[in-house]
Design a protein around this motif. Structure first.
Motif, PDB file in Angstrom:
ATOM      1  N   LEU A  23     -13.436 -11.109  19.628  1.00  0.00           N
ATOM      2  CA  LEU A  23     -14.618 -11.610  18.921  1.00  0.00           C
ATOM      3  C   LEU A  23     -14.251 -12.895  18.187  1.00  0.00           C
ATOM      4  O   LEU A  23     -13.090 -13.091  17.806  1.00  0.00           O
ATOM      5  CB  LEU A  23     -15.117 -10.562  17.928  1.00  0.00           C
ATOM      6  CG  LEU A  23     -15.640  -9.259  18.536  1.00  0.00           C
ATOM      7  CD1 LEU A  23     -16.004  -8.276  17.439  1.00  0.00           C
ATOM      8  CD2 LEU A  23     -16.824  -9.517  19.441  1.00  0.00           C
ATOM      9  N   THR A  28     -19.966 -10.229  13.084  1.00  0.00           N
ATOM     10  CA  THR A  28     -20.103  -9.370  14.264  1.00  0.00           C
ATOM     11  C   THR A  28     -18.980  -8.345  14.292  1.00  0.00           C
ATOM     12  O   THR A  28     -19.187  -7.176  14.613  1.00  0.00           O
ATOM     13  CB  THR A  28     -20.076 -10.222  15.556  1.00  0.00           C
ATOM     14  OG1 THR A  28     -21.161 -11.155  15.513  1.00  0.00           O
ATOM     15  CG2 THR A  28     -20.195  -9.364  16.800  1.00  0.00           C
ATOM     16  N   ALA A  29     -17.771  -8.779  13.931  1.00  0.00           N
ATOM     17  CA  ALA A  29     -16.620  -7.869  13.912  1.00  0.00           C
ATOM     18  C   ALA A  29     -16.811  -6.755  12.895  1.00  0.00           C
ATOM     19  O   ALA A  29     -16.512  -5.591  13.180  1.00  0.00           O
ATOM     20  CB  ALA A  29     -15.347  -8.653  13.608  1.00  0.00           C
ATOM     21  N   ASN A  31     -19.657  -5.565  11.740  1.00  0.00           N
ATOM     22  CA  ASN A  31     -20.693  -4.663  12.255  1.00  0.00           C
ATOM     23  C   ASN A  31     -20.144  -3.734  13.333  1.00  0.00           C
ATOM     24  O   ASN A  31     -20.409  -2.533  13.332  1.00  0.00           O
ATOM     25  CB  ASN A  31     -21.880  -5.461  12.812  1.00  0.00           C
ATOM     26  CG  ASN A  31     -22.686  -6.111  11.713  1.00  0.00           C
ATOM     27  OD1 ASN A  31     -22.694  -5.664  10.576  1.00  0.00           O
ATOM     28  ND2 ASN A  31     -23.362  -7.194  12.057  1.00  0.00           N
ATOM     29  N   GLN A  32     -19.350  -4.287  14.250  1.00  0.00           N
ATOM     30  CA  GLN A  32     -18.771  -3.474  15.319  1.00  0.00           C
ATOM     31  C   GLN A  32     -17.769  -2.475  14.760  1.00  0.00           C
ATOM     32  O   GLN A  32     -17.716  -1.328  15.193  1.00  0.00           O
ATOM     33  CB  GLN A  32     -18.109  -4.369  16.364  1.00  0.00           C
ATOM     34  CG  GLN A  32     -17.630  -3.599  17.575  1.00  0.00           C
ATOM     35  CD  GLN A  32     -17.161  -4.509  18.695  1.00  0.00           C
ATOM     36  OE1 GLN A  32     -17.504  -5.684  18.750  1.00  0.00           O
ATOM     37  NE2 GLN A  32     -16.357  -3.967  19.593  1.00  0.00           N
ATOM     38  N   ALA A  33     -16.971  -2.893  13.786  1.00  0.00           N
ATOM     39  CA  ALA A  33     -15.984  -1.997  13.170  1.00  0.00           C
ATOM     40  C   ALA A  33     -16.677  -0.813  12.493  1.00  0.00           C
ATOM     41  O   ALA A  33     -16.193   0.322  12.573  1.00  0.00           O
ATOM     42  CB  ALA A  33     -15.129  -2.767  12.172  1.00  0.00           C
ATOM     43  N   GLN A  34     -17.789  -1.080  11.844  1.00  0.00           N
ATOM     44  CA  GLN A  34     -18.526  -0.004  11.188  1.00  0.00           C
ATOM     45  C   GLN A  34     -19.092   0.970  12.219  1.00  0.00           C
ATOM     46  O   GLN A  34     -19.033   2.182  12.037  1.00  0.00           O
ATOM     47  CB  GLN A  34     -19.633  -0.577  10.308  1.00  0.00           C
ATOM     48  CG  GLN A  34     -19.079  -1.283   9.094  1.00  0.00           C
ATOM     49  CD  GLN A  34     -20.125  -2.034   8.301  1.00  0.00           C
ATOM     50  OE1 GLN A  34     -21.285  -2.123   8.679  1.00  0.00           O
ATOM     51  NE2 GLN A  34     -19.702  -2.610   7.178  1.00  0.00           N
ATOM     52  N   LYS A  35     -19.621   0.444  13.315  1.00  0.00           N
ATOM     53  CA  LYS A  35     -20.173   1.303  14.371  1.00  0.00           C
ATOM     54  C   LYS A  35     -19.085   2.154  15.020  1.00  0.00           C
ATOM     55  O   LYS A  35     -19.302   3.326  15.307  1.00  0.00           O
ATOM     56  CB  LYS A  35     -20.849   0.451  15.453  1.00  0.00           C
ATOM     57  CG  LYS A  35     -22.169  -0.123  15.048  1.00  0.00           C
ATOM     58  CD  LYS A  35     -22.746  -0.967  16.168  1.00  0.00           C
ATOM     59  CE  LYS A  35     -23.942  -1.748  15.677  1.00  0.00           C
ATOM     60  NZ  LYS A  35     -24.420  -2.708  16.694  1.00  0.00           N
ATOM     61  N   GLU A  36     -17.923   1.542  15.283  1.00  0.00           N
ATOM     62  CA  GLU A  36     -16.847   2.242  15.977  1.00  0.00           C
ATOM     63  C   GLU A  36     -15.877   2.950  15.029  1.00  0.00           C
ATOM     64  O   GLU A  36     -14.930   3.593  15.482  1.00  0.00           O
ATOM     65  CB  GLU A  36     -16.077   1.266  16.865  1.00  0.00           C
ATOM     66  CG  GLU A  36     -16.919   0.694  17.983  1.00  0.00           C
ATOM     67  CD  GLU A  36     -16.127  -0.215  18.916  1.00  0.00           C
ATOM     68  OE1 GLU A  36     -14.890  -0.034  19.034  1.00  0.00           O
ATOM     69  OE2 GLU A  36     -16.740  -1.093  19.534  1.00  0.00           O
ATOM     70  N   ILE A  74     -10.667  -3.600  15.801  1.00  0.00           N
ATOM     71  CA  ILE A  74     -11.561  -4.570  16.420  1.00  0.00           C
ATOM     72  C   ILE A  74     -10.812  -5.897  16.315  1.00  0.00           C
ATOM     73  O   ILE A  74     -10.345  -6.264  15.238  1.00  0.00           O
ATOM     74  CB  ILE A  74     -12.914  -4.645  15.662  1.00  0.00           C
ATOM     75  CG1 ILE A  74     -13.619  -3.278  15.679  1.00  0.00           C
ATOM     76  CG2 ILE A  74     -13.786  -5.754  16.227  1.00  0.00           C
ATOM     77  CD1 ILE A  74     -13.948  -2.745  17.057  1.00  0.00           C
ATOM     78  N   SER A 102     -13.173  -1.403   7.757  1.00  0.00           N
ATOM     79  CA  SER A 102     -14.435  -1.653   8.465  1.00  0.00           C
ATOM     80  C   SER A 102     -15.484  -2.351   7.595  1.00  0.00           C
ATOM     81  O   SER A 102     -16.481  -2.845   8.107  1.00  0.00           O
ATOM     82  CB  SER A 102     -15.005  -0.347   9.024  1.00  0.00           C
ATOM     83  OG  SER A 102     -15.283   0.545   7.960  1.00  0.00           O
TER      84      SER A 102
END
Length: 132
Positions: A23, A28-29, A31-36, A74, A102
């Protein structure tokens, strides 16, 4: 023709660090870290930095290094020459290594070129700080 293909293959394996698979946007990172539910590894570099290039070629091109990073983090690469870098991160003295939770909180940071063995030690240190 076989020689050309062999040379092309060898050249591509030397430069195994592909920033297009990382990334390039901090938000964006996060957000993705929180999701994953993963932490973030942020590598801050520069396009014309000899030390950054060496770190990419020697360490980040190693399959074992990337596998370990992808397992728990991430991955984000921000070039000070091309990407927006939030103020809380240093833009100079690259390569810089940030390990974040995250939420984007800095858990551990370091800088410099590291060989694979040294980078694994850095990852172990970051893991210890993550658990505290």
């Amino acid at each position: 023709m076989k020689t050309f293909i062999t040379i092309l293959f060898l050249a591509s394996s030397l430069f195994g660090f592909e920033t297009d698979k990382w990334l390039h946007d901090y938000n964006t990172a996060v957000n993705q870290a929180q999701k994953e539910q993963k932490n973030i590894y942020l590598f801050v570099g520069a396009d014309r930095c000899h030390f950054c290039k060496r770190f990419k070629e020697v360490t980040l091109s190693q399959k074992k290094v990337i596998q370990r990073l992808r397992q728990d983090y991430i991955l984000v690469y921000l070039s000070r020459d091309r990407h927006f870098i939030p103020k809380k991160f240093q833009r100079f003295g690259v390569p810089r290594h940030y390990f974040l939770n995250s939420q984007g909180k800095i858990l551990f940071e370091s800088f410099g070129v590291l060989e694979p063995a040294g980078f694994f030690t850095l990852l172990d240190e970051a893991d210890l700080n993550t658990n505290n």
